[in-house]
Design a protein around this motif. Structure first.
Motif, mmCIF file in Angstrom:
data_model
loop_
_atom_site.group_PDB
_atom_site.id
_atom_site.type_symbol
_atom_site.label_atom_id
_atom_site.label_comp_id
_atom_site.label_asym_id
_atom_site.label_seq_id
_atom_site.Cartn_x
_atom_site.Cartn_y
_atom_site.Cartn_z
ATOM 1 N N VAL A 100 0.856 -1.176 0.000
ATOM 2 C CA VAL A 100 0.000 0.000 0.000
ATOM 3 C C VAL A 100 0.895 1.229 0.000
ATOM 4 O O VAL A 100 2.009 1.205 0.519
ATOM 5 C CB VAL A 100 -0.942 -0.015 1.237
ATOM 6 N N ARG A 101 0.414 2.313 -0.602
ATOM 7 C CA ARG A 101 1.164 3.569 -0.593
ATOM 8 C C ARG A 101 0.189 4.731 -0.467
ATOM 9 O O ARG A 101 -1.032 4.579 -0.625
ATOM 10 C CB ARG A 101 1.989 3.728 -1.868
ATOM 11 N N LEU A 102 0.724 5.912 -0.174
ATOM 12 C CA LEU A 102 -0.067 7.138 -0.096
ATOM 13 C C LEU A 102 0.058 7.908 -1.405
ATOM 14 O O LEU A 102 1.144 7.972 -1.988
ATOM 15 C CB LEU A 102 0.425 8.019 1.052
ATOM 16 N N GLU A 103 -1.061 8.478 -1.879
ATOM 17 C CA GLU A 103 -1.014 9.336 -3.057
ATOM 18 C C GLU A 103 -1.778 10.624 -2.775
ATOM 19 O O GLU A 103 -2.690 10.655 -1.944
ATOM 20 C CB GLU A 103 -1.594 8.632 -4.277
ATOM 21 N N SER A 104 -1.414 11.695 -3.473
ATOM 22 C CA SER A 104 -2.059 12.994 -3.296
ATOM 23 C C SER A 104 -3.444 12.995 -3.928
ATOM 24 O O SER A 104 -3.736 12.239 -4.849
ATOM 25 C CB SER A 104 -1.206 14.105 -3.912
ATOM 26 N N ILE A 105 -4.302 13.897 -3.408
ATOM 27 C CA ILE A 105 -5.682 14.002 -3.874
ATOM 28 C C ILE A 105 -5.923 15.403 -4.407
ATOM 29 O O ILE A 105 -5.475 16.393 -3.823
ATOM 30 C CB ILE A 105 -6.669 13.735 -2.717
ATOM 31 N N ASN A 106 -6.646 15.499 -5.511
ATOM 32 C CA ASN A 106 -7.072 16.794 -6.029
ATOM 33 C C ASN A 106 -8.149 17.355 -5.098
ATOM 34 O O ASN A 106 -9.201 16.758 -4.915
ATOM 35 C CB ASN A 106 -7.625 16.616 -7.456
ATOM 36 N N SER A 107 -7.916 18.514 -4.495
ATOM 37 C CA SER A 107 -8.825 19.077 -3.488
ATOM 38 C C SER A 107 -9.558 20.319 -4.003
ATOM 39 O O SER A 107 -9.845 21.236 -3.251
ATOM 40 C CB SER A 107 -8.038 19.431 -2.227
ATOM 41 N N ASN A 108 -9.862 20.330 -5.303
ATOM 42 C CA ASN A 108 -10.520 21.516 -5.868
ATOM 43 C C ASN A 108 -11.972 21.655 -5.432
ATOM 44 O O ASN A 108 -12.520 22.758 -5.435
ATOM 45 C CB ASN A 108 -10.444 21.475 -7.401
ATOM 46 N N ASP A 109 -12.634 20.532 -5.098
ATOM 47 C CA ASP A 109 -14.040 20.600 -4.686
ATOM 48 C C ASP A 109 -14.099 21.039 -3.227
ATOM 49 O O ASP A 109 -13.637 20.310 -2.337
ATOM 50 C CB ASP A 109 -14.704 19.231 -4.854
ATOM 51 N N PRO A 110 -14.654 22.225 -2.922
ATOM 52 C CA PRO A 110 -14.624 22.739 -1.541
ATOM 53 C C PRO A 110 -15.488 21.937 -0.573
ATOM 54 O O PRO A 110 -15.325 22.048 0.640
ATOM 55 C CB PRO A 110 -15.158 24.171 -1.692
ATOM 56 N N ARG A 111 -16.415 21.104 -1.079
ATOM 57 C CA ARG A 111 -17.298 20.355 -0.188
ATOM 58 C C ARG A 111 -16.604 19.156 0.457
ATOM 59 O O ARG A 111 -17.145 18.563 1.384
ATOM 60 C CB ARG A 111 -18.515 19.851 -0.963
ATOM 61 N N TYR A 112 -15.400 18.790 -0.047
ATOM 62 C CA TYR A 112 -14.749 17.570 0.409
ATOM 63 C C TYR A 112 -13.506 17.885 1.232
ATOM 64 O O TYR A 112 -12.703 18.734 0.860
ATOM 65 C CB TYR A 112 -14.330 16.698 -0.781
ATOM 66 N N LEU A 113 -13.373 17.147 2.327
ATOM 67 C CA LEU A 113 -12.121 17.124 3.085
ATOM 68 C C LEU A 113 -11.709 15.659 3.176
ATOM 69 O O LEU A 113 -12.455 14.823 3.707
ATOM 70 C CB LEU A 113 -12.315 17.711 4.478
ATOM 71 N N ARG A 114 -10.534 15.337 2.623
ATOM 72 C CA ARG A 114 -10.060 13.955 2.636
ATOM 73 C C ARG A 114 -8.733 13.887 3.379
ATOM 74 O O ARG A 114 -7.842 14.699 3.147
ATOM 75 C CB ARG A 114 -9.893 13.438 1.206
ATOM 76 N N VAL A 115 -8.648 12.882 4.262
ATOM 77 C CA VAL A 115 -7.400 12.703 5.016
ATOM 78 C C VAL A 115 -7.077 11.213 5.093
ATOM 79 O O VAL A 115 -7.968 10.363 5.063
ATOM 80 C CB VAL A 115 -7.498 13.270 6.454
ATOM 81 N N ALA A 116 -5.789 10.930 5.167
ATOM 82 C CA ALA A 116 -5.317 9.571 5.437
ATOM 83 C C ALA A 116 -4.741 9.554 6.845
ATOM 84 O O ALA A 116 -3.962 10.434 7.220
ATOM 85 C CB ALA A 116 -4.256 9.159 4.424
ATOM 86 N N ILE A 117 -5.126 8.559 7.631
ATOM 87 C CA ILE A 117 -4.642 8.418 9.008
ATOM 88 C C ILE A 117 -3.757 7.185 9.061
ATOM 89 O O ILE A 117 -4.196 6.071 8.764
ATOM 90 C CB ILE A 117 -5.814 8.285 9.995
ATOM 91 N N ILE A 118 -2.511 7.379 9.433
ATOM 92 C CA ILE A 118 -1.552 6.276 9.490
ATOM 93 C C ILE A 118 -1.716 5.524 10.809
ATOM 94 O O ILE A 118 -1.796 6.121 11.880
ATOM 95 C CB ILE A 118 -0.111 6.805 9.354
ATOM 96 N N ASP A 119 -1.758 4.192 10.717
ATOM 97 C CA ASP A 119 -1.859 3.365 11.919
ATOM 98 C C ASP A 119 -0.543 2.619 12.154
ATOM 99 O O ASP A 119 0.310 3.075 12.896
ATOM 100 C CB ASP A 119 -3.037 2.394 11.782
ATOM 101 N N GLY A 120 -0.373 1.471 11.521
ATOM 102 C CA GLY A 120 0.899 0.756 11.638
ATOM 103 C C GLY A 120 0.936 -0.300 12.711
ATOM 104 O O GLY A 120 1.995 -0.877 12.986
ATOM 105 N N LYS A 121 -0.211 -0.591 13.338
ATOM 106 C CA LYS A 121 -0.259 -1.635 14.358
ATOM 107 C C LYS A 121 -1.449 -2.546 14.090
ATOM 108 O O LYS A 121 -2.397 -2.185 13.418
ATOM 109 C CB LYS A 121 -0.361 -1.033 15.761
ATOM 110 N N GLY A 122 -1.381 -3.749 14.678
ATOM 111 C CA GLY A 122 -2.479 -4.695 14.572
ATOM 112 C C GLY A 122 -3.361 -4.647 15.803
ATOM 113 O O GLY A 122 -3.021 -4.030 16.813
ATOM 114 N N PHE A 123 -4.509 -5.299 15.716
ATOM 115 C CA PHE A 123 -5.458 -5.338 16.820
ATOM 116 C C PHE A 123 -4.808 -5.993 18.031
ATOM 117 O O PHE A 123 -4.244 -7.085 17.946
ATOM 118 C CB PHE A 123 -6.710 -6.117 16.412
ATOM 119 N N ILE A 124 -4.870 -5.309 19.180
ATOM 120 C CA ILE A 124 -4.236 -5.793 20.413
ATOM 121 C C ILE A 124 -5.316 -6.399 21.296
ATOM 122 O O ILE A 124 -6.178 -5.699 21.825
ATOM 123 C CB ILE A 124 -3.498 -4.649 21.131
#
Length: 704
Positions: free
Chosen positions: A229-253
């Motif tokens: 998996v990798r991160l890619e940039s998003i076109n943010s021209n539409d003002p109605r949208y806010l998109r974010v990626a949240i990094i985790d990196g751990k498994g269920f404990i």
């Protein structure tokens, strides 16, 4: 006529006639059975299968890898396809099935996520079966579980809470679900106002209560790349949208659930607007969970007012008085410009605010003013306890008021004059006698004592300065103030709350839940008598002493154990009592006389009116042997004697069986064994060495 011909044709197609036309076979009878793939090591795979039902004329098994020759939709194969098989295995007649080590065959395909495999049984003649298809899974191609989230909102913020999803990273190991989660794609979309620009809204992230804003990537998203998996940039021209990626990196404990708790706050939004929130989880192999989405509305910008205090009846010391274990509350109604929708009344349990337990859910219109006040009733409140309440008003936009938090001490009532040790409560047995009983079954370090001998229960109470409760004391506590089954009966709109369901939901009767039964923190506080004695009907049975002065051990109450066909309400009756027994062989070691077949008086065919006997067995030739043992507690205290039949002893596993039977007690073999004639079964008193995981106890004491 046409329909009959079509049916006949279909039947002929299904039936594959064998060489012997009198014995036709179906294609499925000539198809490989129970095909499976087992992963033996990191890159080692074993193919297993069972032979078809029809084995006559079976010759070979043909196996193909990849889909270039035999696609996954093919059921029949041609001669050309047979010639291109990756391997051919001869049918082994004297076996149920066969296997093939795939390790070398699949080496060139190991860079894939999965590989198609086909296997076909070849018969002599024209009648054949169908191809069986399956896939070998190399990488992680199992999706993580969906992100199930809860939400709340204020005038300009939204809060999203979820638990880290589980992920099975190895297809062949379904029990391991702690695969690493790469992160989450989160989309927030303005729904109410198409011109609203939310790109500058602030997003804050916490994991297990700790801020981790540095793991937030605005205007980026996770995408699959190869077997990762990798991160890619998003076109943010539409003002109605806010998109974010949240990094985790751990498994269920698994051993610490709170570490998996995520919280996301989105601030800078507008009041009384609707926003669509969509969350997708990705594992490190690039597999995406299914999308989870909700519409969440922000509130108006004015919170409701809240009452300054609760009103309730008090005694002369200022403590709240109860009406049959009910605390009747009232407060001044809240006000709000959009109107009050309802109220949230919670109680503090340990360190968490929880909804007030109720017989049924609060319905619309429950909180309506009556004589200028809002009223509510708390049920199952116990004398002498201290409770912490939190009240909040909720307006029609969903805006919560500031909380009213109050500590209320409950009066001890008519028995308040009696002094009992901590964690004990007074119980009225008669006009002349009041005694003290432990509110909960005997416990230490947060765990209830279970699997305990009667004499050990007696000893623990004595060493604590108390005594084991008597049968009559236990009955008085369970039946106090006519409280059936040791619980306070409640009524709902349809009448009496079903006692059996109450016992199951709150008292642990017949649930099969042994974990909650032995853990103090998991016990439900609702299951209590009017005196505050808890869990009398269920969770664990309890040792008591008989009333007859002999000190005979008895068991009262019911437990979490499930008894098929038994009524929970009947099991938990206050009057129920049990005397522990063991079923053992009834025997004789005396001289034995039997009638001999063919004798002058054959008692198999006639009545022996003269009582003529023929001696055939003496005590030294009795056919069975009993093994006798002296039992001692773990501390070495002698408990008595028990015995088993030698045939049963051997059949059930010898000393290993005795270890299970006697739950770790010390047992010593008494020599010599006794020869006996088994006459049937008998019940012997086994209370001295009766151990069971469903049995505990509680202590009592005379009141001051």
């Amino acid at each position: 006529m046409r329909s009959k011909l079509l049916i006949a044709s279909a039947l002929l197609m299904l039936l594959a006639c064998s060489d012997d036309s009198s014995n036709p076979t179906y294609p499925l009878e000539r198809t490989v059975l129970d095909v499976s793939i087992t992963k033996k090591c990191k890159d080692c795979y074993l193919l297993r299968w069972n032979h078809p039902i029809e084995k006559k004329d079976l010759q070979n098994y043909y196996i193909w890898l990849d889909t270039t020759v035999v696609r996954d939709s093919i059921q029949r194969v041609s001669e050309a396809q047979m010639n291109l098989a990756d391997t051919v295995i001869a049918y082994k007649i004297n076996s149920d099935g066969d296997s093939l080590d795939l390790t070398n065959l699949i080496e060139e395909f190991s860079g894939r996520d999965s590989l198609h495999l086909a296997i076909w049984a070849k018969y002599a003649g024209s009648n054949q079966g169908v191809v069986q298809h399956m896939y070998i899974h190399f990488g992680d191609d199992v999706r993580p579980s969906a992100v199930s989230f809860r939400d709340s909102a204020s005038a300009n913020s939204i809060w999203i809470d979820w638990i880290r999803p589980t992920d099975q990273s190895d297809f062949y190991d379904p029990n391991t679900i702690n695969g690493i989660i790469a992160g989450y794609n989160v989309t927030i979309r303005a729904e109410t106002d198409p011109t609203e620009d939310i790109r500058k809204a602030m997003v804050y992230i916490k994991l297990a209560g700790t801020p981790i804003d540095h793991n937030l990537k605005p205007f980026e998203r996770f995408v699959k790349e190869g077997r990762g998996v990798r991160l890619e940039s998003i076109n943010s021209n539409d003002p109605r949208y806010l998109r974010v990626a949240i990094i985790d990196g751990k498994g269920f404990i698994e051993d610490n659930a709170e570490i998996n708790n995520w919280r996301m706050q989105i601030s800078g939004l507008k009041p009384e607007r609707s926003y669509r929130v969509i969350i997708t989880a990705y594992d490190i192999a690039g597999n995406a969970s299914s999308e989870e989405s909700k519409n969440i509305k922000t509130t108006d910008d004015t919170p409701p007012t809240i009452a300054p205090e609760f009103h309730y009846n008090k005694d002369s010391d200022g403590n709240a008085t109860l009406d049959s274990n009910r605390l009747i509350l009232s407060w001044i109604p809240s006000t709000d410009r959009s109107g009050i929708e309802t109220y949230s009344l919670q109680i503090l349990n340990d360190n968490a605010w929880e909804a007030i337990p109720r017989v049924s859910a609060i319905k619309s219109g429950y909180y309506t003013p009556n004589q200028g006040y809002i009223n509510d009733t708390l049920r199952w409140v116990l004398p002498g306890e201290t409770i912490y309440l939190r009240l909040r008003a909720i307006d029609k936009s969903g805006h919560y008021s500031a909380p009213l938090v109050e500590t209320i001490t409950i009066s001890k009532g008519e028995l308040g004059q009696y002094n009992c040790p901590p964690n004990f409560a007074p119980v009225k047995m008669s006009e002349e006698k009041v005694f003290c009983m432990e509110k909960l079954q005997y416990n230490s370090n947060g765990k209830f004592e279970k699997n305990i001998l009667y004499i050990e229960a007696e000893e623990k109470c004595k060493n604590s300065g108390y005594r084991l409760c008597t049968e009559s004391e236990w009955y008085s506590a369970c039946n106090s103030r006519n409280s059936s089954y040791g619980v306070i009966e409640e009524k709902n709109e349809s009448g009496l709350f079903p006692v059996s369901e109450f016992l199951f939901m709150h008292c642990g009767v017949g649930t099969g839940d042994s974990i909650s039964a032995v853990n103090v923190g998991k016990r439900n506080k609702i299951c209590a008598s009017p005196d505050g004695i808890r869990d009398l009907p269920g969770q664990l049975q309890e040792w008591v002493t008989s009333n007859d002065g002999t000190g005979t051990p008895l068991l009262k109450g019911s437990s979490y154990a499930i008894f098929q066909g038994a009524s929970r309400a009947d099991l938990a009756l206050c009057k129920n009592i049990a005397t522990p027994t063991r079923i053992r062989p009834r025997y004789t070691t005396d001289d034995v006389y039997l009638y001999r077949t063919g004798s002058r008086i054959d008692t198999l065919r006639a009545i022996d009116t003269l009582r003529t006997l023929y001696a055939v067995l003496k005590s030294d030739s009795l056919p069975d042997t009993l093994l006798f043992y002296t039992l001692k507690s773990k501390s070495g205290t002698p408990l008595g004697e028990d015995y088993v039949n030698q045939a049963e002893y051997r059949r059930r596993g010898g000393d290993k069986w005795l270890e299970v039977l006697w739950q770790g007690l010390n047992y010593e073999f008494k020599k010599p064994p006794k020869r006996a004639l088994i006459m049937g079964d008998t019940a012997i008193n086994a209370s001295n060495f009766f151990l069971d995981p469903t049995v505990g106890f509680r202590c009592c004491k005379d009141s001051n």
